[in-house]
Every structure is written in structure tokens, then in C-alpha cells.
Design a protein around this motif. Structure first.
Motif, PDB file in Angstrom:
ATOM      1  N   GLU A 248       0.967  47.698  23.306  1.00 13.23           N
ATOM      2  CA  GLU A 248       1.046  46.197  22.273  1.00 13.23           C
ATOM      3  C   GLU A 248       0.783  45.291  22.161  1.00 13.23           C
ATOM      4  N   VAL A 249       2.405  44.243  23.146  1.00  9.79           N
ATOM      5  CA  VAL A 249       2.538  43.569  23.001  1.00  9.79           C
ATOM      6  C   VAL A 249       1.676  42.844  23.962  1.00  9.79           C
ATOM      7  N   ALA A 250       0.997  43.412  24.833  1.00 16.09           N
ATOM      8  CA  ALA A 250      -0.028  42.406  25.848  1.00 16.09           C
ATOM      9  C   ALA A 250      -0.957  42.570  24.723  1.00 16.09           C
ATOM     10  N   SER A 251      -1.988  43.881  24.347  1.00 21.89           N
ATOM     11  CA  SER A 251      -2.808  42.921  23.183  1.00 21.89           C
ATOM     12  C   SER A 251      -2.620  41.988  22.543  1.00 21.89           C
ATOM     13  N   TRP A 252      -0.994  42.538  21.612  1.00 23.32           N
ATOM     14  CA  TRP A 252      -0.416  40.905  21.167  1.00 23.32           C
ATOM     15  C   TRP A 252      -0.690  39.526  21.404  1.00 23.32           C
ATOM     16  N   VAL A 253      -0.626  39.231  22.909  1.00 29.60           N
ATOM     17  CA  VAL A 253      -0.054  38.293  23.835  1.00 29.60           C
ATOM     18  C   VAL A 253      -1.557  37.979  24.424  1.00 29.60           C
TER      19      VAL A 253
ATOM     20  N   VAL B  98      -6.738  33.385  20.637  1.00 30.06           N
ATOM     21  CA  VAL B  98      -7.277  32.059  19.242  1.00 30.06           C
ATOM     22  C   VAL B  98      -6.745  30.866  20.130  1.00 30.06           C
ATOM     23  N   LEU B  99      -5.396  31.101  20.531  1.00 25.50           N
ATOM     24  CA  LEU B  99      -5.309  29.395  20.850  1.00 25.50           C
ATOM     25  C   LEU B  99      -6.254  28.697  21.771  1.00 25.50           C
ATOM     26  N   ALA B 100      -6.918  29.187  22.858  1.00 22.32           N
ATOM     27  CA  ALA B 100      -7.559  29.226  23.784  1.00 22.32           C
ATOM     28  C   ALA B 100      -8.225  28.494  22.797  1.00 22.32           C
TER      29      ALA B 100
ATOM     30  N   ALA C 212     -12.013  23.170  21.586  1.00 22.26           N
ATOM     31  CA  ALA C 212     -12.368  22.940  19.930  1.00 22.26           C
ATOM     32  C   ALA C 212     -11.748  21.631  20.970  1.00 22.26           C
ATOM     33  N   ILE C 213     -10.516  21.245  20.133  1.00 20.65           N
ATOM     34  CA  ILE C 213     -10.292  20.083  20.555  1.00 20.65           C
ATOM     35  C   ILE C 213     -10.168  19.305  21.899  1.00 20.65           C
ATOM     36  N   ILE C 214     -10.448  19.759  23.042  1.00 23.46           N
ATOM     37  CA  ILE C 214     -10.341  18.970  23.927  1.00 23.46           C
ATOM     38  C   ILE C 214     -11.804  18.248  23.928  1.00 23.46           C
ATOM     39  N   ALA C 215     -13.072  19.246  23.344  1.00 22.63           N
ATOM     40  CA  ALA C 215     -14.377  19.369  23.399  1.00 22.63           C
ATOM     41  C   ALA C 215     -14.926  18.136  22.269  1.00 22.63           C
ATOM     42  N   SER C 216     -13.760  17.887  20.987  1.00 21.46           N
ATOM     43  CA  SER C 216     -14.109  16.927  20.429  1.00 21.46           C
ATOM     44  C   SER C 216     -13.022  15.514  20.535  1.00 21.46           C
ATOM     45  N   SER C 217     -12.109  15.657  21.844  1.00 20.09           N
ATOM     46  CA  SER C 217     -11.675  14.194  22.146  1.00 20.09           C
ATOM     47  C   SER C 217     -12.995  13.880  22.924  1.00 20.09           C
ATOM     48  N   GLN C 218     -13.323  14.252  24.145  1.00 19.28           N
ATOM     49  CA  GLN C 218     -14.220  14.380  24.691  1.00 19.28           C
ATOM     50  C   GLN C 218     -15.702  13.406  24.057  1.00 19.28           C
ATOM     51  N   ARG C 219     -15.698  14.139  23.056  1.00 18.13           N
ATOM     52  CA  ARG C 219     -16.947  13.805  22.599  1.00 18.13           C
ATOM     53  C   ARG C 219     -17.345  12.071  21.985  1.00 18.13           C
ATOM     54  N   ARG C 220     -15.534  12.474  21.391  1.00 13.77           N
ATOM     55  CA  ARG C 220     -15.264  10.745  20.680  1.00 13.77           C
ATOM     56  C   ARG C 220     -15.223   9.646  21.912  1.00 13.77           C
ATOM     57  N   GLU C 221     -14.730  10.161  23.022  1.00 11.41           N
ATOM     58  CA  GLU C 221     -14.149   9.399  23.553  1.00 11.41           C
ATOM     59  C   GLU C 221     -15.793   8.763  24.801  1.00 11.41           C
ATOM     60  N   GLN C 222     -16.621   9.896  24.782  1.00 14.36           N
ATOM     61  CA  GLN C 222     -18.307   9.338  24.666  1.00 14.36           C
ATOM     62  C   GLN C 222     -18.626   8.058  23.812  1.00 14.36           C
ATOM     63  N   LEU C 223     -18.639   8.939  22.821  1.00 14.95           N
ATOM     64  CA  LEU C 223     -19.151   7.961  21.745  1.00 14.95           C
ATOM     65  C   LEU C 223     -18.585   6.168  21.951  1.00 14.95           C
ATOM     66  N   GLU C 224     -16.942   5.485  21.919  1.00 14.78           N
ATOM     67  CA  GLU C 224     -16.487   4.867  22.337  1.00 14.78           C
ATOM     68  C   GLU C 224     -16.902   4.237  23.327  1.00 14.78           C
ATOM     69  N   ARG C 225     -17.587   4.736  24.771  1.00 15.57           N
ATOM     70  CA  ARG C 225     -17.817   4.222  25.764  1.00 15.57           C
ATOM     71  C   ARG C 225     -19.207   4.203  26.146  1.00 15.57           C
ATOM     72  N   GLU C 226     -20.254   4.842  25.105  1.00 15.71           N
ATOM     73  CA  GLU C 226     -21.129   4.399  24.399  1.00 15.71           C
ATOM     74  C   GLU C 226     -21.513   3.026  23.517  1.00 15.71           C
ATOM     75  N   GLU C 227     -20.792   2.441  22.776  1.00 14.54           N
ATOM     76  CA  GLU C 227     -20.615   1.735  21.636  1.00 14.54           C
ATOM     77  C   GLU C 227     -20.237   0.031  22.548  1.00 14.54           C
ATOM     78  N   VAL C 228     -19.269   0.749  23.725  1.00 14.16           N
ATOM     79  CA  VAL C 228     -18.792  -0.264  24.403  1.00 14.16           C
ATOM     80  C   VAL C 228     -20.130  -1.296  25.352  1.00 14.16           C
ATOM     81  N   ARG C 229     -20.613  -0.119  25.767  1.00 12.18           N
ATOM     82  CA  ARG C 229     -22.183  -0.557  26.881  1.00 12.18           C
ATOM     83  C   ARG C 229     -22.919  -0.934  25.948  1.00 12.18           C
TER      84      ARG C 229
END
Length: 194
Positions: free
Chosen positions: A42-47, A53-55, A60-77
Motif C-alpha cells: 500500500e505504501v509503495a502504491s501511494w509513493v 503526479v509530481l513527475a 509541465a513546469i520544465i516544458a513551460s520554462s523551456q518554451r518561455r526561454e525559446q521565445l525570449e531567444r527568438e525575440e532577441v534574434r
């Protein structure tokens, strides 16, 4: 060792508040296991469920930050590309402002025109930051090519000063001037908008 991106990713997570929160979550988890008398499976199931869910949230957070950085680099370019095009068009306008009575100055301008023509030809029309720049850049490119050919022929015939007085030469100069003004206006509008 973590690279710059890894350190930046962990930086907000390694605060005192987050460490205390993590320790509190672990403590509450152990209390729940003892209180509800959960067995290992049961503990293993909960973990596994919480970890999944955390993964998903972390992905989602990593993909969002990468996209934001990509857009910023594109604007600078794009901004750098706009400034480069503006400088090239300004140099082209200066290069065709011939000193009519000086063969040496015209010869020097002819060399500059050759270099500028190569610079304009190296610009990919499909990669321009704005489609409105295609026409004036093409016009300058064609006019510089025509001027280069005309000046080369005039150099061979030792008639540089006569060539720059011809109507044909003045037409190419006028085209460079007008297209250069259009580029200046277009790039100023785009840079000001940014």
C-alpha cells in the motif's frame, strides 16, 4: 555537477521554507503510515501515485520554462537581425552617395558596394524577421549588383566619373536610397514596438 540550467532549476527549490516543507511532508507521511497501519504494498502504491503526479507537474513546469526561454531567444534574434538589416541598408545608402569628381572615392565606393552586395545576398529572404522587408532588400540587392557591374565596366574603360553621372547609375542610386528609407522605417517601427 549540475550545468547552469540544472542549478537554475533547483535554485528556487533549495530555500529554507521548501526544505522545512519537505521535512514536514516526510514526517506526516510516516505518521500516516503508522496511524493507518499501511503495509508495504500500500505504501509503495501511494509513493508511486504521488511520484507520478509530481513527475507530470515537473514536466509541465520544465516544458513551460523551456518554451518561455525559446521565445525570449527568438525575440532577441529578431531584434539583432533587424538592427543588422538597418545597418546594412544605412551603409548601402552611404556607399552610393558618390563624390562625382573624385575617381578615387568612387573606386573606394565600388569596393564597398561589392562587399555590401555579398552581405545582402547572404541574407535569406525566408528568414527575415518581417515579410515587409523582402521587397526593399531585394531592390537593394539588385541595385547593388547592377552598380557593381556598371562600376566594374567603367573602371575598365577608365570612366568612373562619367558613369556616376549617367541616368542609369542615378536610377540604381535612387532605388538604393528609397529602399533603404523603407527599411529604416520598417526596422524602426519593429524595434520601437518591441
Amino acid at each position: 555537477m549540475l550545468n547552469g540550467h540544472g542549478k537554475e532549476l533547483l535554485k528556487p527549490w533549495l530555500s529554507v521554507q521548501n526544505v522545512v516543507l519537505g521535512v514536514a511532508v516526510i514526517f506526516v507521511t510516516f505518521l500516516m503510515i503508522r496511524t493507518y497501519e499501511l503495509n508495504r504494498s500500500e505504501v509503495a502504491s501511494w509513493v508511486q501515485a504521488v511520484g507520478s503526479v509530481l513527475a507530470i507537474i515537473a514536466a509541465a513546469i520544465i516544458a513551460s520554462s523551456q518554451r518561455r526561454e525559446q521565445l525570449e531567444r527568438e525575440e532577441v534574434r529578431k531584434a539583432v537581425h533587424m538592427r543588422t538589416i538597418r545597418v546594412l541598408s544605412w551603409r548601402a545608402r552611404r556607399a552610393v552617395a558618390f563624390q562625382v569628381n573624385s575617381a578615387l572615392a568612387i573606386h573606394s565606393s565600388a569596393n564597398i558596394i561589392s562587399g555590401l552586395r555579398l552581405s545582402f545576398e547572404s541574407l535569406s529572404l525566408l528568414d527575415l524577421p518581417s515579410p515587409e522587408l523582402v521587397e526593399p532588400i531585394s531592390t537593394i540587392r539588385d541595385a547593388l549588383r547592377a552598380l557593381e557591374i556598371g562600376l566594374a565596366d567603367a573602371k575598365i574603360n577608365s570612366s568612373l566619373t562619367q558613369y556616376v553621372r549617367l541616368q542609369e547609375c542615378n536610377l540604381w542610386v535612387a532605388l538604393v536610397e528609397s529602399a533603404g528609407k523603407v527599411i529604416s522605417l520598417e526596422t524602426e517601427e519593429k524595434v520601437d514596438a518591441d
